[in-house]
Design a protein around this motif. Structure first.
Motif, PDB file in Angstrom:
ATOM      1  N   VAL A  58      23.606 -61.859 -33.656  1.00  0.00           N
ATOM      2  CA  VAL A  58      22.392 -62.382 -33.025  1.00  0.00           C
ATOM      3  C   VAL A  58      22.114 -61.682 -31.700  1.00  0.00           C
ATOM      4  CG1 VAL A  58      21.337 -64.428 -31.970  1.00  0.00           C
ATOM      5  CG2 VAL A  58      22.493 -64.619 -34.192  1.00  0.00           C
ATOM      6  N   VAL A  59      23.116 -61.588 -30.827  1.00  0.00           N
ATOM      7  CA  VAL A  59      22.851 -61.001 -29.504  1.00  0.00           C
ATOM      8  C   VAL A  59      22.576 -59.499 -29.604  1.00  0.00           C
ATOM      9  CG1 VAL A  59      24.116 -62.799 -28.256  1.00  0.00           C
ATOM     10  CG2 VAL A  59      25.283 -60.682 -28.864  1.00  0.00           C
ATOM     11  N   ALA A  60      23.078 -58.846 -30.658  1.00  0.00           N
ATOM     12  CA  ALA A  60      22.772 -57.423 -30.844  1.00  0.00           C
ATOM     13  C   ALA A  60      21.277 -57.225 -31.132  1.00  0.00           C
ATOM     14  CB  ALA A  60      23.608 -56.844 -31.988  1.00  0.00           C
ATOM     15  N   PRO A  63      18.810 -59.890 -27.365  1.00  0.00           N
ATOM     16  CA  PRO A  63      19.619 -59.917 -26.149  1.00  0.00           C
ATOM     17  C   PRO A  63      19.435 -61.155 -25.266  1.00  0.00           C
ATOM     18  CG  PRO A  63      18.579 -57.774 -26.438  1.00  0.00           C
ATOM     19  CD  PRO A  63      17.993 -58.685 -27.471  1.00  0.00           C
ATOM     20  N   SER A  64      18.331 -61.898 -25.443  1.00  0.00           N
ATOM     21  CA  SER A  64      18.120 -63.095 -24.625  1.00  0.00           C
ATOM     22  C   SER A  64      18.886 -64.310 -25.154  1.00  0.00           C
ATOM     23  CB  SER A  64      16.627 -63.433 -24.548  1.00  0.00           C
ATOM     24  OG  SER A  64      16.124 -63.757 -25.836  1.00  0.00           O
ATOM     25  N   ALA A  65      19.582 -64.173 -26.271  1.00  0.00           N
ATOM     26  CA  ALA A  65      20.332 -65.298 -26.845  1.00  0.00           C
ATOM     27  C   ALA A  65      21.651 -65.504 -26.092  1.00  0.00           C
ATOM     28  CB  ALA A  65      20.611 -65.058 -28.321  1.00  0.00           C
ATOM     29  N   ARG A  66      21.978 -66.766 -25.893  1.00  0.00           N
ATOM     30  CA  ARG A  66      23.247 -67.173 -25.298  1.00  0.00           C
ATOM     31  C   ARG A  66      23.832 -68.286 -26.152  1.00  0.00           C
ATOM     32  NH1 ARG A  66      22.064 -63.229 -23.228  1.00  0.00           N
ATOM     33  NH2 ARG A  66      22.086 -62.608 -21.059  1.00  0.00           N
ATOM     34  N   GLY A  87      32.852 -58.265 -27.818  1.00  0.00           N
ATOM     35  CA  GLY A  87      31.942 -57.854 -26.747  1.00  0.00           C
ATOM     36  C   GLY A  87      30.940 -58.930 -26.360  1.00  0.00           C
ATOM     37  N   LEU A  88      31.366 -60.190 -26.458  1.00  0.00           N
ATOM     38  CA  LEU A  88      30.460 -61.303 -26.190  1.00  0.00           C
ATOM     39  C   LEU A  88      30.638 -61.930 -24.811  1.00  0.00           C
ATOM     40  CD1 LEU A  88      30.614 -63.039 -29.692  1.00  0.00           C
ATOM     41  CD2 LEU A  88      28.695 -61.743 -28.720  1.00  0.00           C
ATOM     42  N   ALA A  89      31.475 -61.336 -23.970  1.00  0.00           N
ATOM     43  CA  ALA A  89      31.650 -61.874 -22.620  1.00  0.00           C
ATOM     44  C   ALA A  89      30.298 -61.890 -21.915  1.00  0.00           C
ATOM     45  CB  ALA A  89      32.649 -61.028 -21.833  1.00  0.00           C
ATOM     46  N   GLY A  90      29.982 -63.011 -21.284  1.00  0.00           N
ATOM     47  CA  GLY A  90      28.699 -63.169 -20.616  1.00  0.00           C
ATOM     48  C   GLY A  90      27.589 -63.642 -21.544  1.00  0.00           C
ATOM     49  N   ARG A  91      27.854 -63.636 -22.842  1.00  0.00           N
ATOM     50  CA  ARG A  91      26.859 -64.101 -23.830  1.00  0.00           C
ATOM     51  C   ARG A  91      27.304 -65.397 -24.502  1.00  0.00           C
ATOM     52  NH1 ARG A  91      22.815 -59.843 -25.027  1.00  0.00           N
ATOM     53  NH2 ARG A  91      23.539 -58.157 -23.703  1.00  0.00           N
ATOM     54  N   VAL A 153      23.400 -73.178 -44.394  1.00  0.00           N
ATOM     55  CA  VAL A 153      23.940 -71.841 -44.616  1.00  0.00           C
ATOM     56  C   VAL A 153      25.222 -71.954 -45.442  1.00  0.00           C
ATOM     57  CG1 VAL A 153      22.960 -70.912 -42.478  1.00  0.00           C
ATOM     58  CG2 VAL A 153      25.261 -71.867 -42.446  1.00  0.00           C
ATOM     59  N   GLU A 154      25.645 -70.819 -45.973  1.00  0.00           N
ATOM     60  CA  GLU A 154      26.923 -70.778 -46.685  1.00  0.00           C
ATOM     61  C   GLU A 154      28.057 -70.916 -45.669  1.00  0.00           C
ATOM     62  OE1 GLU A 154      27.673 -70.730 -49.936  1.00  0.00           O
ATOM     63  OE2 GLU A 154      25.515 -70.935 -50.268  1.00  0.00           O
ATOM     64  N   ALA A 155      28.964 -71.836 -45.915  1.00  0.00           N
ATOM     65  CA  ALA A 155      30.113 -72.013 -45.032  1.00  0.00           C
ATOM     66  C   ALA A 155      30.925 -70.723 -44.980  1.00  0.00           C
ATOM     67  CB  ALA A 155      30.978 -73.164 -45.529  1.00  0.00           C
ATOM     68  N   GLY A 156      31.357 -70.342 -43.791  1.00  0.00           N
ATOM     69  CA  GLY A 156      32.207 -69.165 -43.624  1.00  0.00           C
ATOM     70  C   GLY A 156      31.488 -67.837 -43.709  1.00  0.00           C
ATOM     71  N   ASP A 157      30.162 -67.824 -43.755  1.00  0.00           N
ATOM     72  CA  ASP A 157      29.393 -66.589 -43.902  1.00  0.00           C
ATOM     73  C   ASP A 157      28.632 -66.276 -42.613  1.00  0.00           C
ATOM     74  OD1 ASP A 157      27.669 -64.513 -44.532  1.00  0.00           O
ATOM     75  OD2 ASP A 157      26.948 -65.413 -46.384  1.00  0.00           O
ATOM     76  N   PRO A 158      29.178 -65.399 -41.757  1.00  0.00           N
ATOM     77  CA  PRO A 158      28.510 -65.108 -40.484  1.00  0.00           C
ATOM     78  C   PRO A 158      27.145 -64.450 -40.659  1.00  0.00           C
ATOM     79  CG  PRO A 158      30.441 -63.699 -40.760  1.00  0.00           C
ATOM     80  CD  PRO A 158      30.435 -64.673 -41.894  1.00  0.00           C
ATOM     81  N   ASN A 159      26.956 -63.671 -41.734  1.00  0.00           N
ATOM     82  CA  ASN A 159      25.655 -63.032 -41.953  1.00  0.00           C
ATOM     83  C   ASN A 159      24.575 -64.067 -42.260  1.00  0.00           C
ATOM     84  OD1 ASN A 159      26.754 -60.433 -41.614  1.00  0.00           O
ATOM     85  ND2 ASN A 159      27.411 -60.419 -43.739  1.00  0.00           N
ATOM     86  N   SER A 160      24.903 -65.039 -43.090  1.00  0.00           N
ATOM     87  CA  SER A 160      23.966 -66.114 -43.416  1.00  0.00           C
ATOM     88  C   SER A 160      23.624 -66.910 -42.163  1.00  0.00           C
ATOM     89  CB  SER A 160      24.586 -67.021 -44.485  1.00  0.00           C
ATOM     90  OG  SER A 160      23.803 -68.163 -44.707  1.00  0.00           O
ATOM     91  N   LEU A 161      24.644 -67.238 -41.385  1.00  0.00           N
ATOM     92  CA  LEU A 161      24.439 -68.002 -40.151  1.00  0.00           C
ATOM     93  C   LEU A 161      23.591 -67.208 -39.162  1.00  0.00           C
ATOM     94  CD1 LEU A 161      24.880 -70.428 -38.351  1.00  0.00           C
ATOM     95  CD2 LEU A 161      27.160 -69.539 -37.796  1.00  0.00           C
ATOM     96  N   ALA A 162      23.906 -65.921 -38.974  1.00  0.00           N
ATOM     97  CA  ALA A 162      23.144 -65.086 -38.042  1.00  0.00           C
ATOM     98  C   ALA A 162      21.680 -64.976 -38.462  1.00  0.00           C
ATOM     99  CB  ALA A 162      23.771 -63.697 -37.936  1.00  0.00           C
ATOM    100  N   GLY A 163      21.433 -64.769 -39.748  1.00  0.00           N
ATOM    101  CA  GLY A 163      20.064 -64.657 -40.232  1.00  0.00           C
ATOM    102  C   GLY A 163      19.265 -65.924 -39.992  1.00  0.00           C
ATOM    103  N   THR A 164      19.888 -67.064 -40.235  1.00  0.00           N
ATOM    104  CA  THR A 164      19.213 -68.343 -40.026  1.00  0.00           C
ATOM    105  C   THR A 164      18.951 -68.578 -38.544  1.00  0.00           C
ATOM    106  OG1 THR A 164      20.194 -69.240 -42.035  1.00  0.00           O
ATOM    107  CG2 THR A 164      19.381 -70.831 -40.415  1.00  0.00           C
ATOM    108  N   LEU A 165      19.937 -68.269 -37.719  1.00  0.00           N
ATOM    109  CA  LEU A 165      19.743 -68.433 -36.270  1.00  0.00           C
ATOM    110  C   LEU A 165      18.626 -67.527 -35.754  1.00  0.00           C
ATOM    111  CD1 LEU A 165      23.446 -68.696 -35.037  1.00  0.00           C
ATOM    112  CD2 LEU A 165      21.718 -70.508 -35.044  1.00  0.00           C
ATOM    113  N   LEU A 166      18.631 -66.284 -36.184  1.00  0.00           N
ATOM    114  CA  LEU A 166      17.576 -65.363 -35.753  1.00  0.00           C
ATOM    115  C   LEU A 166      16.200 -65.864 -36.190  1.00  0.00           C
ATOM    116  CD1 LEU A 166      19.326 -61.943 -36.346  1.00  0.00           C
ATOM    117  CD2 LEU A 166      18.407 -62.761 -34.162  1.00  0.00           C
ATOM    118  N   GLY A 167      16.105 -66.368 -37.410  1.00  0.00           N
ATOM    119  CA  GLY A 167      14.834 -66.897 -37.890  1.00  0.00           C
ATOM    120  C   GLY A 167      14.307 -68.012 -37.008  1.00  0.00           C
ATOM    121  N   LEU A 168      15.188 -68.896 -36.567  1.00  0.00           N
ATOM    122  CA  LEU A 168      14.780 -69.993 -35.684  1.00  0.00           C
ATOM    123  C   LEU A 168      14.506 -69.503 -34.268  1.00  0.00           C
ATOM    124  CD1 LEU A 168      17.221 -72.749 -36.931  1.00  0.00           C
ATOM    125  CD2 LEU A 168      14.731 -72.957 -36.857  1.00  0.00           C
TER     126      LEU A 168
END
Length: 190
Positions: A58-60, A63-66, A87-91, A153-168
């Protein structure tokens, strides 16, 4: 006949925005940041690792996501190491226990339930009552279908979670509409 199931419930009044800005201030998120949050013990039975791997995606792209993962537990040192490696320090912030955080749930733009299954937690109901869209693993509960302010989202699937978060996060209208549905669902839930 000796076992009774008591459904999860919350006091909706506790999550009314009595302390708006408290969480954002505590985690160093400005008004221009999109804040994703969770309240859950930092323990092995939760799935914070999937959430952190999704946060990296998501942050990649946004960049405004925290991210603020509130809670304490035995997994904290491991999660801190993963935050560093990704590389998520500060995010991503692990502020621990934040008193009165429930009365500042409105600070979150999206709430994530870092779970391995779709069981409803009190913190998820609190986010819904505050009008915050919820993202969680698929639930077998038929009441959690339709326009209820939740994305699954599918449990344990970071791609599914990231896509849903980005959509929102990338759609203020979608977040607003989901927030209205979330509050309606929580008030009807009891």
């Amino acid at each position: 006949g000796r076992v009774v199931v008591v459904p999860n419930g919350i006091d909706v009044q506790e999550v009314h925005p009595q302390h708006p800005g408290l969480i954002r201030e505590r985690v160093g998120a400005g008004e221009d940041h999109l804040l994703v949050g969770s309240f859950a013990a930092l323990e092995p039975d939760r799935d914070h690792e999937t959430l952190l791997r999704a946060a990296a995606e998501v942050v990649a792209k946004l960049p405004s996501a925290r991210f603020a993962l509130l809670g304490e537990g035995s997994e904290r040192p491991r999660l801190e190491g993963l935050i560093e490696r990704l590389g998520l320090a500060g995010r991503v912030c692990l502020p621990g226990y934040v008193p009165d955080a429930r009365s500042s749930m409105c600070d979150f733009d999206v709430f994530v339930l870092p779970a391995r299954s779709g069981e409803m937690a009190s913190s998820a109901l609190e986010a819904l009552a505050a009008g915050v869209p919820l993202v969680m693993p698929h639930s077998p509960d038929p009441r959690l279908r339709g326009d209820v302010g939740m994305e699954f989202v599918e449990a344990g699937d970071p791609n599914s979670l990231a896509g849903t978060l980005l959509g929102l996060l990338e759609s203020p209208d979608r977040r607003r509409d989901a927030g209205v549905s979330a509050r309606r669902f929580a008030e009807a839930h009891g």
